[in-house]
Motif scaffolding. Structure first.
Motif, short mmCIF file in Angstrom:
data_model
loop_
_atom_site.label_atom_id
_atom_site.label_comp_id
_atom_site.label_asym_id
_atom_site.label_seq_id
_atom_site.Cartn_x
_atom_site.Cartn_y
_atom_site.Cartn_z
N ALA A 42 -4.13 -8.74 3.18
CA ALA A 42 -4.03 -7.28 3.16
C ALA A 42 -2.70 -6.86 3.75
CB ALA A 42 -5.18 -6.68 3.96
N PHE A 43 -2.12 -5.80 3.18
CA PHE A 43 -0.87 -5.28 3.71
C PHE A 43 -0.89 -3.76 3.72
CE2 PHE A 43 0.03 -5.21 -0.83
CZ PHE A 43 0.65 -3.98 -0.99
N VAL A 44 -0.01 -3.21 4.53
CA VAL A 44 0.39 -1.82 4.44
C VAL A 44 1.91 -1.83 4.27
CG1 VAL A 44 -1.54 -0.83 5.72
CG2 VAL A 44 0.48 -1.59 6.95
N TRP A 45 2.42 -0.81 3.61
CA TRP A 45 3.86 -0.72 3.35
C TRP A 45 4.31 0.70 3.63
CZ3 TRP A 45 6.95 2.39 0.50
CH2 TRP A 45 8.27 1.96 0.26
N THR A 46 5.44 0.82 4.32
CA THR A 46 6.11 2.10 4.50
C THR A 46 7.60 1.87 4.29
OG1 THR A 46 6.49 1.84 6.88
CG2 THR A 46 4.41 2.89 6.22
N VAL A 47 8.34 2.92 4.03
CA VAL A 47 9.79 2.79 3.86
C VAL A 47 10.42 2.20 5.11
CG1 VAL A 47 11.95 4.08 3.57
CG2 VAL A 47 9.97 4.63 2.15
N SER A 48 10.00 2.65 6.29
CA SER A 48 10.63 2.20 7.53
C SER A 48 10.27 0.77 7.92
CB SER A 48 10.28 3.14 8.69
OG SER A 48 8.89 3.16 8.92
N ARG A 49 9.06 0.31 7.59
CA ARG A 49 8.64 -1.04 8.01
C ARG A 49 8.58 -2.04 6.88
NH1 ARG A 49 4.46 -1.20 12.85
NH2 ARG A 49 5.07 -3.34 12.59
#
Length: 109
Positions: A42-49
């Motif tokens: 599982a992942f989360v993605w944001t522009v900053s990270r």
């Protein structure tokens, strides 16, 4: 926006799927890795990270996963603000179990 690559997804056989996103599109979530080897995470993605394995983020936040959890397999859905996640974990004995968790505000900055 180019998403980049999850560090644990190797080579040409990776299976990265965005399965959910926040209402504003700033937080994406899903599963990434070698699907055919049952090593997706599982992942989360944001522009900053960029890509962050959800299990690593939980450790960073001081959350200890139960001993029977082998790995956090996927995030299936997220709330409008992107901080409440629901998905599945793979547990001892090859059993999938559901989870719901809420991340603290600012934890994805």
């Amino acid at each position: 926006t180019r998403l980049g690559r999850a560090s644990w997804a190797h080579g040409g056989m990776d299976a990265t799927e965005v399965l959910a996103l926040s209402d504003d599109g700033a937080i994406l979530a899903g599963t990434a890795g070698y699907g055919w080897e049952l090593t997706t995470r599982a992942f989360v993605w944001t522009v900053s990270r960029g890509f962050v394995a959800l299990a690593d983020l939980l450790v960073e936040l001081g959350v200890e996963l139960p001993a029977e959890v082998d790995f956090v397999e996927r995030v299936q859905t997220v709330s409008a603000d992107g901080l409440t996640l629901a998905g599945s974990v793979w547990t001892t004995g090859s059993v999938f179990q559901a989870f719901v968790l809420t991340l603290p505000a600012g934890s994805l900055d």
